[in-house]
Each structure stands twice: as structure tokens, then as C-alpha cells.
Design a protein around this motif. Structure first.
Motif, short mmCIF file in Angstrom:
data_model
loop_
_atom_site.label_atom_id
_atom_site.label_comp_id
_atom_site.label_asym_id
_atom_site.label_seq_id
_atom_site.Cartn_x
_atom_site.Cartn_y
_atom_site.Cartn_z
N LYS A 100 -19.07 -2.07 43.91
CA LYS A 100 -18.76 -0.84 43.40
C LYS A 100 -18.19 -1.06 41.79
CE LYS A 100 -17.87 1.81 47.32
NZ LYS A 100 -16.69 2.43 48.08
N LEU A 101 -17.28 -2.05 41.63
CA LEU A 101 -16.66 -2.30 40.27
C LEU A 101 -17.71 -2.97 39.44
CD1 LEU A 101 -14.13 -2.70 38.57
CD2 LEU A 101 -13.98 -5.01 39.67
N ASN A 149 -13.12 4.64 38.96
CA ASN A 149 -13.20 6.37 38.63
C ASN A 149 -14.58 6.24 37.64
OD1 ASN A 149 -13.33 8.73 37.17
ND2 ASN A 149 -11.07 8.87 37.35
N PRO A 150 -15.68 7.05 38.02
CA PRO A 150 -16.87 7.21 37.24
C PRO A 150 -16.42 7.27 35.56
CG PRO A 150 -16.94 8.45 39.18
CD PRO A 150 -15.48 7.90 38.91
N LYS A 151 -15.48 7.78 35.36
CA LYS A 151 -15.05 8.03 33.78
C LYS A 151 -14.93 6.64 33.08
CE LYS A 151 -13.00 12.80 34.30
NZ LYS A 151 -11.87 13.45 34.36
N GLN A 181 -23.65 -9.88 41.84
CA GLN A 181 -24.72 -9.95 40.66
C GLN A 181 -26.13 -10.01 40.87
OE1 GLN A 181 -23.50 -11.18 37.07
NE2 GLN A 181 -22.10 -9.61 38.13
N GLY A 182 -26.38 -9.77 42.50
CA GLY A 182 -28.01 -9.72 42.83
C GLY A 182 -28.46 -11.19 42.64
N GLY A 183 -27.83 -12.25 42.65
CA GLY A 183 -28.44 -13.59 42.67
C GLY A 183 -28.69 -14.03 41.29
N ARG A 184 -28.14 -13.32 40.44
CA ARG A 184 -28.49 -14.04 38.82
C ARG A 184 -27.37 -14.93 38.43
NH1 ARG A 184 -28.23 -7.65 36.73
NH2 ARG A 184 -26.20 -8.23 37.07
N LYS A 214 -14.10 -5.46 52.81
CA LYS A 214 -13.49 -4.34 52.08
C LYS A 214 -13.47 -4.79 50.47
CE LYS A 214 -10.12 -0.92 51.14
NZ LYS A 214 -8.75 -0.30 51.45
N ALA A 215 -13.04 -6.08 50.31
CA ALA A 215 -13.06 -6.77 49.13
C ALA A 215 -14.46 -6.54 48.36
CB ALA A 215 -12.37 -7.81 49.02
N PHE A 216 -15.64 -7.04 49.02
CA PHE A 216 -16.81 -7.17 48.42
C PHE A 216 -17.40 -5.63 48.42
CE2 PHE A 216 -16.51 -11.91 48.95
CZ PHE A 216 -17.42 -12.22 47.95
#
Length: 337
Positions: A193-194, A153-155, A334-337, A186-188
Motif C-alpha cells: 500500500k505504501l 492516507n490517500p492525501k 516492486q513487481g520484480g523490477r 501484515k508488514a508486506f
């Protein structure tokens, strides 16, 4: 018998006594502990008192222990790995870092909590939960999340904390749970999003609970028994919910490190740690896992897996895929970080 022969006999007898005493001397033992510091201290003190074996420990998260054992494989410094999710032990077994040992006290532990080849054995069990600060959420006008999907949820953006699966066995259990719940793709997609909702990733799996308890964040993803510990320590605004879609769990394991010093003492510790009395020590210092010894009395606060909606969590699969899934998480989430 003349005095000369009497003296020689006395010397022989003294030497025999000294040799006998030396053979009965006990070695020392070093343990890598993947459970709470207070639990490790209680266990070490009780084991030393009961056996006379001088024992020390180093407390680390599961991923840190695995990395340490890898680094020391040519000259191990510790003999026993005690505590932390069995997934990591499965990987250590595959890498040749553990030694098999079948304890006579393994008969008290159900087969579902054991490695079939005797490389590790479970000493406790605990389920994942969503742990929230009721007051914090009320102050910002939000309800308590009760499902995995609620966390998106965006909130809730910036209010969630969890550990990093590279260092934390807890966090890897979260990752492996979602993959086994929904399938990998689906998990990834969910984890990506998380990522946008997460305030911070911690090294240790229990740290997020303290952060939420102190009002620094709204919700932690962690093991429920750790949250119970924080609640008992005074963080009374904590609420525990098991995700409605289903949750995963850990088998807190124990195993012998391959090539570690003092093998006999290591085996003695494993035998002792599987007993009813040893398993019940944790609750004396505020640890609330479900215990694996059939004769042991689990803490009243502990929740049996049978009372929950749990995914069919496969420890062997999770351990075999640990490196691959973590690498994918680093790259894609993590974008490779």
C-alpha cells in the motif's frame, strides 16, 4: 682495530639501523565508510595524525559496501568497514566476509552493541523517524503524519520519499522494523500500500531528507540523526516525529574485512575508533548519533533509545533474513523490477 675492520663495522651498524627503521615503518589502510562524508574525512584525518598510518576511504551506502566486499572477496582492497547498520554486517559475517577481532577497547562498549563472536562492534545508535517539511504540507493543506498508518492516507499520495533496501541500510532497517513490529504478512501488505504513496526511492538513506528539506516532497522515512544534520545545515522547515506505533533503530557498526591488507593497521584503527575521543569527532562536523562508548559524551541533539517507543529490534534476525526479505520486497512491492 685497523681501518678495514672499522669500515666493516660501520657498514654493519648502518645496516642494523636501516633494518630497524624499516621494521618500524607503518603500512597504509583503506576503509569502506558507511557514514557521512564529512564524518569519514574527520575520522581519517584524526587517525592519520595520531598514528602516522596513511589512510584512505571510499564512501558508500551499506548495501553497496556489502556488494563491493562480495565482489572483492578473493582479493580484498579494503581492510575495515566503518559505519552503517549492523544488519548488513550480520549478513557479511554469515557469508564469511568479515574477520573476528576483539579489541581491548571493546570493554567500553555495552554487550548489546556487540557481536558475540567479535565480528562487528557498534560505534553509534540512531532511530528511524518520519521527517516532514512543515511549510510544504501547510501549502497543500495537509497535517504532519505522525504514525506509520498516517502515511497511507490517500492525501499523501506521491509525497513520500525513502531509500531502496537493495542499496541502503537505512531502507532495510525500515523493512525489518515493520516486519518485527507487525509480523511479515501484515508488514508486506502495508508496504504494498505504501508503494502507491512513494514519490521515489533513492540509493542513499539520507538523500530523502535533503529532498524534503528542499521542498521536493512532503515526508521522508529516514534516521532522525540525519534529519537533525539537515536542520542544522539550514533546512528549518523540517519536523521530526517518531512513529506512534513504535520505531526501529540501527546500531552503526564496524568490522574487519576478511583477508584485507595490513591487518595490524586495521586492528589499530578499530582500537582507536572505539575510544571516547574518536567517537566524539562526529559531532564536531554535524553528526548527531547516540554514542556507544560509555565514557563518550553524545551530542545534545541525540536521542537515547530509552526515551523512545522502539520495537524489540533483533539485529541478528534482521541480518539473517536480509536477502530473503529484500527479494520478497522486490518481487511483491516492486513487481520484480
Amino acid at each position: 682495530m685497523n681501518k678495514r675492520w672499522q669500515g666493516a663495522l660501520i657498514l654493519i651498524l648502518c645496516a642494523a639501523v636501516l633494518t630497524s627503521c624499516a621494521s618500524e615503518r607503518k603500512g597504509t589502510l583503506t576503509i569502506y565508510a558507511g557514514l557521512y562524508e564529512d564524518h569519514a574525512i574527520k575520522v581519517v584525518e584524526a587517525f592519520q595524525k595520531e598514528t602516522g598510518i596513511k589512510t584512505s576511504y571510499v564512501r558508500m551506502s551499506g548495501g553497496e559496501i556489502l556488494a563491493r566486499i562480495r565482489a572483492e572477496r578473493s582479493a580484498p582492497k579494503a581492510s575495515v568497514w566503518y559505519g552503517g547498520p549492523a544488519d548488513t554486517f550480520v549478513q557479511a559475517k554469515a557469508e564469511g566476509l568479515l574477520a573476528p577481532y576483539l579489541s581491548p577497547n571493546a570493554k567500553w562498549i555495552d554487550e548489546k552493541y556487540k557481536d558475540p563472536d567479535n565480528y562487528w562492534i557498534g560505534v553509534y545508535v540512531g532511530a528511524l523517524a518520519l521527517v516532514s517539511n512543515r511549510k510544504w504540507l501547510q501549502d497543500v493543506g495537509l497535517s504532519v503524519p505522525q504514525t506509520w498508518e498516517d502515511l497511507l492516507n490517500p492525501k499523501y499520495k506521491g509525497m513520500i520519499v525513502m531509500a531502496d533496501p537493495r542499496s541502503s541500510g537505512t531502507a532495510y532497517t525500515i523493512l525489518a522494523t515493520l516486519v518485527q513490529l507487525w509480523g511479515e504478512e501484515k508488514a508486506f501488505d502495508y508496504l504494498k500500500k505504501l508503494q502507491g504513496q512513494v514519490r521515489s526511492y533513492t540509493t542513499s538513506g539520507s538523500t530523502p531528507g535533503r529532498s524534503v528539506g528542499m521542498g521536493e516532497a512532503g515526508t521522508a522515512i529516514m534516521f532522525a540523526h540525519d534529519a537533525v544534520k539537515f536542520y542544522k545545515e539550514g533546512f528549518r522547515d523540517l519536523l521530526i516525529h517518531y512513529p506512534g506505533e513504535g520505531t526501529g533503530y540501527e546500531i552503526g557498526a564496524m568490522g574487519m574485512i576478511r583477508g584485507g591488507p595490513n591487518e595490524k593497521e586495521a586492528q589499530t584503527f578499530i582500537d582507536w575508533a572505539l575510544t571516547k575521543q574518536a567517537q566524539e569527532l562526529g559531532k564536531q562536523v554535524g553528526n548527531y548519533q547516540w554514542l556507544t562508548n560509555r565514557e563518550a559524551v553524545s551530542p545534545e541533539e541525540a536521542v537515547a533509545l530509552e526515551a523512545l517507543s522502539v520495537v524489540p529490534y533483533d539485529q541478528t534476525w534482521a541480518g539473517a533474513n536480509r536477502s530473503r526479505l529484500i527479494e520478497r520486497w522486490v518481487k511483491e512491492v516492486q513487481g520484480g523490477r
